[in-house]
Design a protein around this motif. Sequence first.
Motif, mmCIF file in Angstrom:
data_model
loop_
_atom_site.group_PDB
_atom_site.id
_atom_site.type_symbol
_atom_site.label_atom_id
_atom_site.label_comp_id
_atom_site.label_asym_id
_atom_site.label_seq_id
_atom_site.Cartn_x
_atom_site.Cartn_y
_atom_site.Cartn_z
ATOM 1 N N LYS A 88 0.853 -1.188 0.000
ATOM 2 C CA LYS A 88 0.000 0.000 0.000
ATOM 3 C C LYS A 88 0.888 1.238 0.000
ATOM 4 C CE LYS A 88 -3.791 2.183 2.562
ATOM 5 N NZ LYS A 88 -4.651 2.101 3.779
ATOM 6 N N CYS A 89 0.667 2.131 -0.963
ATOM 7 C CA CYS A 89 1.530 3.312 -1.063
ATOM 8 C C CYS A 89 0.783 4.476 -1.708
ATOM 9 C CB CYS A 89 2.790 2.978 -1.855
ATOM 10 S SG CYS A 89 2.468 2.212 -3.447
ATOM 11 N N LYS A 90 1.423 5.644 -1.691
ATOM 12 C CA LYS A 90 0.863 6.857 -2.308
ATOM 13 C C LYS A 90 1.617 7.203 -3.577
ATOM 14 C CE LYS A 90 -0.922 9.265 1.790
ATOM 15 N NZ LYS A 90 -0.846 10.521 2.587
ATOM 16 N N ILE A 97 7.001 7.399 -9.314
ATOM 17 C CA ILE A 97 7.505 7.395 -7.935
ATOM 18 C C ILE A 97 6.337 7.246 -6.969
ATOM 19 C CG2 ILE A 97 8.886 8.626 -6.220
ATOM 20 C CD1 ILE A 97 10.418 8.013 -8.756
ATOM 21 N N PHE A 98 6.493 6.316 -5.981
ATOM 22 C CA PHE A 98 5.495 6.103 -4.933
ATOM 23 C C PHE A 98 6.204 6.153 -3.579
ATOM 24 C CE2 PHE A 98 4.096 4.009 -8.746
ATOM 25 C CZ PHE A 98 2.730 4.236 -8.804
ATOM 26 N N ASN A 99 5.405 6.215 -2.513
ATOM 27 C CA ASN A 99 5.974 6.200 -1.167
ATOM 28 C C ASN A 99 4.980 5.507 -0.237
ATOM 29 O OD1 ASN A 99 6.752 7.157 1.625
ATOM 30 N ND2 ASN A 99 8.349 8.153 0.396
ATOM 31 N N ASN A 100 5.502 4.602 0.613
ATOM 32 C CA ASN A 100 4.591 3.903 1.546
ATOM 33 C C ASN A 100 4.768 4.381 2.983
ATOM 34 O OD1 ASN A 100 7.001 2.736 2.330
ATOM 35 N ND2 ASN A 100 6.162 0.663 2.501
ATOM 36 N N LYS A 111 -3.692 10.122 -9.328
ATOM 37 C CA LYS A 111 -3.754 11.499 -8.864
ATOM 38 C C LYS A 111 -2.735 11.665 -7.743
ATOM 39 C CE LYS A 111 -8.698 11.910 -9.855
ATOM 40 N NZ LYS A 111 -10.057 12.083 -9.271
ATOM 41 N N LYS A 112 -2.247 12.857 -7.578
ATOM 42 C CA LYS A 112 -1.261 13.147 -6.543
ATOM 43 C C LYS A 112 -1.764 12.708 -5.174
ATOM 44 C CE LYS A 112 2.275 15.448 -4.629
ATOM 45 N NZ LYS A 112 3.651 14.948 -4.678
ATOM 46 N N ASP A 113 -0.918 11.950 -4.443
ATOM 47 C CA ASP A 113 -1.196 11.447 -3.104
ATOM 48 C C ASP A 113 -2.306 10.396 -3.057
ATOM 49 O OD1 ASP A 113 0.793 12.955 -1.929
ATOM 50 O OD2 ASP A 113 -0.538 14.659 -1.543
#
Length: 677
Positions: A61-63, A83-86, A106-108
């Motif tokens: 699960k990430c943004k 690019i993603f970030n969890n 979409k962003k975030d």
Amino acid sequence: MNLNLEISKLKGVGPKTAEALNRCGIYTILDLLLYLPRDYEFINNEFSLEDFIEAEKYSIKCKFISVKSSLRVKNGKNLTTLIFNNGRYEIIGKWFNQPYIKNNFKKDEEVFLLGKVKVVNNRIEMINPIISKNLLQEREIIAKYSLRDAITNKTISKLIHLILDTIKIKENLPINLVKKYNLVSLDDAIRNIHFPESSDALKKSMNRLKFQELFTYSLKLLTIKEHLRNEKQGINFVMTQELSMFKECLPFQLTGAQNRAVREILMDQKRSYPMNRLVQGDVGSGKTIVAFIAAFNVYFNGYQVAFMAPTEILAEQHYQEALKLFEKFNVKVHLLTGSTKTANKNLIKEKLKNGEAAIVIGTHALIEDNVVFSNLGLVITDEQHRFGVNQRGKLINKNQAADVLVMSATPIPRTLALYLYNDLDISIIDELPPGRKKIETEYYNSSNRQQGYYKALEELKKGRQAYIVCPLIEENEKLDLRSIETLYEELKNTYFAGFSVAILHGKMNSKEKEEIMKEFKDGNINVLLATTVIEVGVNVPNASVMIIENAERFGLSQLHQLRGRVGRGQYQSYCILIAKAENNITRKRMEIMTKSNDGFFISEQDMKLRGTGMIFGTKQHGDTGFMIADVLRDGNILRAANIEAGLVYSSSRKEDILIKGEIIKQIEVSEKYICFN
């Protein structure tokens, strides 16, 4: 539910789906239940950089943060990088040929990415991950099936689920065996092989089905052996005077092991019941000449001989060798394969029927119903492990009294061979002909593969020829294996520029394969790129180099078989293994190959290295015809199953007699070794 019911009668299976399932080999409900997964996906919903496993898939699960780039890379494909970030790690997602993917976020926005994880330059990367707005899987282990046409994993799983919801599979092994070996029930095994509750449940299910398969196989072999010994009258052959003349005319001396095998065969030919013997020998040990001596004696006793090889290339090679060996004695030899022209094929069949044709060498074409023999005396099958009991039986049925001689160059530890071929007497040729030079085997990590090609180039400049073996025909990004087409383009323009380079693979038709092999044998092709179609029997004495790409993808016995394609002439020969050594097991396997040329030793080491642990992934078609068992990996199970089958077979207990009768009846109908009511 009747398990022999046609698959088209199952709810939800329409005519088109039924046709597609038929093309997968699924005709009945039982076929579907025994359509075992080819592999499994392990989905882990908890990712940690400290203890992740590269082979597993993770649902993370990430943004979504940003689009990094979308560009065309050197192989012509479009690469989109996001690019993603969890919350703990930055995750780089890369998609090939999906430029539209960047418009899906979409962003975030929170999403789940499903795929394998790599750590590259201290960054987390996922290649072509699946995207979902929800947690992707409810279960941790997902069965993956071999698919064709419009059939999907979802279709197979849905239909199997439908069947299992309506039946309970009856236990058909003796209860004392189930308890003795702590086996799960047959019902639990079938359910968990398709829908594993856990890794442990899957392992236990696989062990149960392996035991079931090997136990049933052993029962069938015992039945065949008893039938041959007690119920079939054989042909009493004599040793003809032409036989000693033939042996004297051979252009070489037989080894001690070959002479021993010949003696054992001739003793069998004298007996009142049919011979049923396996000649097992390492690559290049000279099994074929032993078979030809047996055939020669049968011919001069006035009987016909059928010699079946697994490929047309090998059948043609045996045919040419037989013509040379038998020429002085005016023995007529015929070749019958799938590509034999119709008019010639019909003529050969007519001659076999009326007794004019004495020795016929061929492929599966020999077991067709319209191939009838006048007085068949000997059946020879080459590469026994490629045919199996049922195919061999179809040829034997041409004359139940005929002697049977089977050959195999697949090195199987001697103790295992005694169990695996329990219906056969065994002759082992464990001695190579004198003068054979040891094949020097070298191993290079894929990053140093150019050194192997420089070695091949040196040999080509001396006038020698080379094989290059590649495991795939087309590119496979997921496995990152070299494609034979890609390799061909690379090699002909770099290392082997100025030399003749050709391709040979199983998707070519018979005529194309024959023409290429003839050109290679004649020396008009310097380098032959091939898949494992050249694994068995091809004999080109001028070929002195064998390079095997992605050697880590092959079993040790298969690598040994491939290596045996060189070293057949007067020149020093080399086998070069190119592998990705990502773990100690791969390195150890490559070291075994570099240190030994003894196929029996290699197979024993392979068994020790692999052990009897499970592989998460099963075979739909194994060399021995097994669906799930592997005789090397599962040697201990084979031994136990064979011993227990022998006890049940000879038992006078009512329960054992009923079980034996029911299992044998089922395998005669289904030709599968995993059977149930």
